[in-house]
Structure formats: C-alpha cells, structure tokens
Design an enzyme around this catalytic site. Structure first.
Site, PDB file in Angstrom:
ATOM      1  N   ASP A  30     -61.857  42.708  69.256  1.00 44.37           N
ATOM      2  CA  ASP A  30     -62.328  43.341  68.033  1.00 44.37           C
ATOM      3  C   ASP A  30     -61.638  42.686  66.844  1.00 44.37           C
ATOM      4  OD1 ASP A  30     -63.771  46.328  67.382  1.00 44.37           O
ATOM      5  OD2 ASP A  30     -62.552  45.425  65.802  1.00 44.37           O
ATOM      6  N   ASN A  86     -69.570  54.320  70.764  1.00 41.68           N
ATOM      7  CA  ASN A  86     -70.075  55.097  69.635  1.00 41.68           C
ATOM      8  C   ASN A  86     -71.590  54.951  69.597  1.00 41.68           C
ATOM      9  OD1 ASN A  86     -67.481  55.869  68.736  1.00 41.68           O
ATOM     10  ND2 ASN A  86     -67.216  53.883  67.731  1.00 41.68           N
ATOM     11  N   GLY A  92     -70.709  57.597  64.815  1.00 39.88           N
ATOM     12  CA  GLY A  92     -69.903  56.660  64.035  1.00 39.88           C
ATOM     13  C   GLY A  92     -70.181  55.202  64.365  1.00 39.88           C
ATOM     14  N   GLN A  93     -71.377  54.931  64.905  1.00 43.50           N
ATOM     15  CA  GLN A  93     -71.700  53.543  65.255  1.00 43.50           C
ATOM     16  C   GLN A  93     -71.949  52.726  63.992  1.00 43.50           C
ATOM     17  OE1 GLN A  93     -74.960  53.181  68.047  1.00 43.50           O
ATOM     18  NE2 GLN A  93     -74.719  50.944  68.205  1.00 43.50           N
ATOM     19  N   HIS A  99     -72.069  48.417  72.441  1.00 39.13           N
ATOM     20  CA  HIS A  99     -70.795  47.805  72.813  1.00 39.13           C
ATOM     21  C   HIS A  99     -69.845  48.872  73.324  1.00 39.13           C
ATOM     22  CE1 HIS A  99     -70.891  48.741  68.500  1.00 39.13           C
ATOM     23  NE2 HIS A  99     -69.617  49.087  68.622  1.00 39.13           N
TER      24      HIS A  99
HETATM   25  P1  AMP Z   1     -68.703  50.679  66.091  1.00 45.25           P
HETATM   26  O1  AMP Z   1     -68.238  51.572  64.987  1.00 45.25           O
HETATM   27  O2  AMP Z   1     -68.525  51.288  67.448  1.00 45.25           O
HETATM   28  O3  AMP Z   1     -70.106  50.165  65.856  1.00 45.25           O
HETATM   29  O4  AMP Z   1     -67.706  49.456  66.105  1.00 45.25           O
HETATM   30  C1  AMP Z   1     -68.016  48.177  65.670  1.00 45.25           C
HETATM   31  C2  AMP Z   1     -66.784  47.343  65.894  1.00 45.25           C
HETATM   32  O5  AMP Z   1     -67.138  45.981  65.786  1.00 45.25           O
HETATM   33  C3  AMP Z   1     -65.647  47.610  64.884  1.00 45.25           C
HETATM   34  O6  AMP Z   1     -64.472  47.996  65.596  1.00 45.25           O
HETATM   35  C4  AMP Z   1     -65.484  46.246  64.193  1.00 45.25           C
HETATM   36  O7  AMP Z   1     -64.143  45.950  63.881  1.00 45.25           O
HETATM   37  C5  AMP Z   1     -66.061  45.294  65.224  1.00 45.25           C
HETATM   38  N1  AMP Z   1     -66.598  44.053  64.680  1.00 45.25           N
HETATM   39  C6  AMP Z   1     -67.470  43.899  63.664  1.00 45.25           C
HETATM   40  N2  AMP Z   1     -67.751  42.608  63.462  1.00 45.25           N
HETATM   41  C7  AMP Z   1     -67.039  41.910  64.381  1.00 45.25           C
HETATM   42  C8  AMP Z   1     -66.888  40.532  64.696  1.00 45.25           C
HETATM   43  N3  AMP Z   1     -67.548  39.579  64.008  1.00 45.25           N
HETATM   44  N4  AMP Z   1     -66.070  40.184  65.716  1.00 45.25           N
HETATM   45  C9  AMP Z   1     -65.401  41.120  66.405  1.00 45.25           C
HETATM   46  N5  AMP Z   1     -65.502  42.449  66.169  1.00 45.25           N
HETATM   47  C10 AMP Z   1     -66.299  42.839  65.169  1.00 45.25           C
END
Ligand code: AMP
Ligand code: ZN
Length: 114
Positions: A30, A86, A92-93, A99
């Site tokens: 992440d 999420n 909170g997605q 993922h």
């Molecule tokens: P969510 O809130 O479950 O959709 O989480 C999305 C996650 O993706 C967050 O923890 C971000 O920090 C992570 N994220 C977003 N863009 C990237 C990226 N380019 N590489 C790695 N992680 C990312």
C-alpha cells in the site's frame, strides 16, 4: 477498465512495490501504509467491489484469502494480521477495484472505532 488505477498497476502501466504475482492475482505494498506491514491483494480481473463479485469469481477470491497468510508471513507479519475488504460508500472504499488489505507487523488496534 483503462481508467482504473489498480487495472493499470496489474497491467504494469503504473509501478508498484510488488509482493506477489501470478496469472490472476497481484499483491503490492500500500502506498500509504497504516501498519509496518500493509499490502493489497487484488484480482487482475476488474471487479469493482465485493458486492459485484459473481459465483465465477469465487475461485480467485478463495485464492486471495489462501495467499494472505503466506504473503503476510513473507512480509514480516508471521504472528498474525488483519485482513480488510472495504466495500462501497459505507464501507469506506476509495479505489473501486476489489482489494484485500493485509495489515500486520504489530498488534492491531481495536477493530472498529465509531
Ligand atoms: P480502500 O479505501 O479500501 O479503497 O483503499 C484503497 C487503498 O489503496 C488505500 O489504502 C491507498 O493508500 C491505496 N492506494 C491507492 N493508490 C495506490 C497505489 N498507486 N499504489 C499502492 N496503493 C495505493
Ligand atoms: Zn480495475
């Protein structure tokens, strides 16, 4: 989904800190870690949310779960980890490509804070 950031990472168009890859799954760190170990496991196929997964997606979802403890141990979270998916607005997605978060490397805080 050419405008989906995780599809672009899966295609190699955007770099990532790769943790694992096979034909249908990618795992990468992440970008804003919330624990000493924090990586994401994604299907390479675009599935927007867990709520949009179909019965045909069950095998890849099962493989993602089965991989989580192995990859967590590889990454330094052998003593346990938290896994989070999420889903949707109330979940909170932020990124609409399914993922699985894997967090560990230290004891996790209370699960939910309202
Ligand atoms: P969510 O809130 O479950 O959709 O989480 C999305 C996650 O993706 C967050 O923890 C971000 O920090 C992570 N994220 C977003 N863009 C990237 C990226 N380019 N590489 C790695 N992680 C990312
Ligand atoms: Zn996608």
């Amino acid at each position: 989904m050419s405008d989906c950031i995780f599809c672009r990472i899966a295609k190699g168009e955007i770099p990532c800190a790769k943790v694992y890859e096979d034909d249908e799954i990618l795992a990468f760190k992440d970008i804003h870690p919330q624990a000493p170990v924090h990586f994401l496991i994604i299907p390479k196929k675009h599935i927007a949310t867990l709520a949009e997964a179909t019965p045909e997606d069950a095998p890849v979802l099962g493989r993602m779960l089965e991989l989580a403890p192995r990859l967590a141990a590889d990454q330094g979270a052998a003593e346990g980890f938290r896994s989070i998916i999420n889903t949707g607005r109330h979940g909170g997605q932020e990124v609409y490509h399914l993922h699985l978060h894997v967090l560990g490397g230290q004891p996790m805080p209370a699960m939910l804070k309202y």
